[in-house]
Scaffold this motif. Structure first.
Motif, short mmCIF file in Angstrom:
data_model
loop_
_atom_site.label_atom_id
_atom_site.label_comp_id
_atom_site.label_asym_id
_atom_site.label_seq_id
_atom_site.Cartn_x
_atom_site.Cartn_y
_atom_site.Cartn_z
N THR A 1 6.72 2.17 -2.05
CA THR A 1 5.33 1.87 -1.73
C THR A 1 4.46 2.11 -2.96
O THR A 1 4.93 2.64 -3.97
N ASP B 1 0.81 3.92 1.74
CA ASP B 1 1.07 4.61 3.01
C ASP B 1 2.58 4.73 3.24
O ASP B 1 3.30 3.73 3.23
N ASN C 1 0.82 -1.21 0.00
CA ASN C 1 0.00 0.00 0.00
C ASN C 1 0.86 1.26 0.00
O ASN C 1 2.00 1.27 0.45
N TRP D 1 1.44 -2.68 4.96
CA TRP D 1 0.06 -2.94 4.60
C TRP D 1 0.02 -3.57 3.22
O TRP D 1 0.50 -3.00 2.24
#
Length: 320
Positions: free
Chosen positions: A243, A205, A203, A276
């Motif tokens: 990411t 983030d 993810n 994540w």
């Protein structure tokens, strides 16, 4: 009168002899001191050079066989030195070539990891490679240690991607808790196969950057999900550098061959709080994603939770 002259001559000769003796002794003593000093300087200088000129230390897990169409093939190595690493290089060639191609290895992430790529190649190719590192004092190290006479090698095989998600980054995510795992199960359409690489969507983030993970592979002969007894392989640790992208973890070094039934691949967090991983909300395929919770040392199916989706984890398999 003659007696006085004779006495003066003897006194003069005695003085000359005494002065010559003193000069000779001083000369000998001076040489001894100089020799001692020189020897001391040489010894201390050698010791200093030896201690400051230790070669770098290279840690690397050699690549196993790779898949056509899934290059470039990344070569990672941890390179450390008691002073400073000046450079690290990857040398590679096909087995039907005579000359090596040199590629500069560049730092990757926050640690001592250096990386370089070998370009994609067609099935049937054989590849030879080694790593060279040099510190700021000129000391060199090689991996394998006997390079370039001794080399690492791998073959390029036919390969394909097994995946159950649509490849789109969607809103649902699943965090990987400390020492926990997120996994997906697969059943090949042909046998035997080799497990080559685990891929997972990380993810966007920013907290995910810098997290450490390892890939895990389980056998699943009965199709009932993972169990500790069926753990086949755990890869080297990999740092999440980018990411909102696919993290690719090479597991080819494990030489994992599946001759029948299914297998399970996933990521294990080795950090205090793991990344994540995306979940595929729109997939029609559910019931084959699992989570291992270190807290109660148990495996459970994501379909039994509010995250009843498929984890965005795929696997590259090779046809030996």
């Amino acid at each position: 009168m003659k007696r006085k002259q004779t006495l003066r001559i003897w006194l003069l000769l005695l003085s000359v002899l005494l002065i010559s003796g003193l000069l000779f002794a001083c000369a000998l003593g001076g040489d001894d001191d100089d020799d001692d000093d020189d020897a001391g300087d040489d010894d201390s200088g050698d010791d200093d050079d030896d201690s400051a000129n230790e070669p770098p230390v290279i840690e690397h897990t050699p690549l196993g066989d790779q898949g056509e169409g899934f290059g470039p093939y990344r070569v990672d190595a941890d390179v450390t030195d008691d002073a400073e690493v000046a450079s690290a290089s990857l040398f590679y060639r096909r087995t039907d070539e005579a000359d090596f191609t040199e590629v500069e290895m560049t730092p990757r992430g926050e640690g001592a990891c250096y990386a370089a790529d070998i370009p994609d190649m067609t099935a049937g190719a054989g590849v030879l490679y080694y790593i060279q590192a040099e510190d700021d004092q000129g000391a060199q190290a090689f991996h394998p240690a006997g390079a370039p006479e001794e080399l690492h090698s791998f073959n390029v095989l036919y390969a394909f991607l097994l995946t159950y998600d649509d490849g789109l980054a969607e809103d649902a995510i699943r965090g990987v808790g400390a020492q926990s795992q997120v996994m997906v199960g697969y059943v090949p359409s042909v046998y035997p196969v080799l497990v080559g690489r685990v891929e997972a969507y990380i993810n966007a983030d920013p907290i995910n950057a810098g997290k450490k993970v390892r890939a895990v592979v389980y056998s699943d002969p009965a199709g009932t999900g993972p169990s500790a007894d069926n753990l086949l392989f755990t890869s080297d640790e990999t740092e999440v550098v980018e990411t909102d992208s696919i993290l690719k973890v090479d597991v080819s070094s494990g030489g994992i061959q599946i001759d029948a039934g299914g297998f399970i691949v996933g990521l294990e967090n080795t950090d205090d709080r793991g990344p994540w991983i995306g979940l595929d909300e729109t997939t029609f395929y559910t019931g084959n994603s699992w989570y291992y919770d270190i807290g109660d040392a148990s495996y459970f199916n994501l379909s039994d939770t509010e995250f009843a989706y498929n984890a965005m984890i795929s696997v590259v398999i090779l046809i030996p």
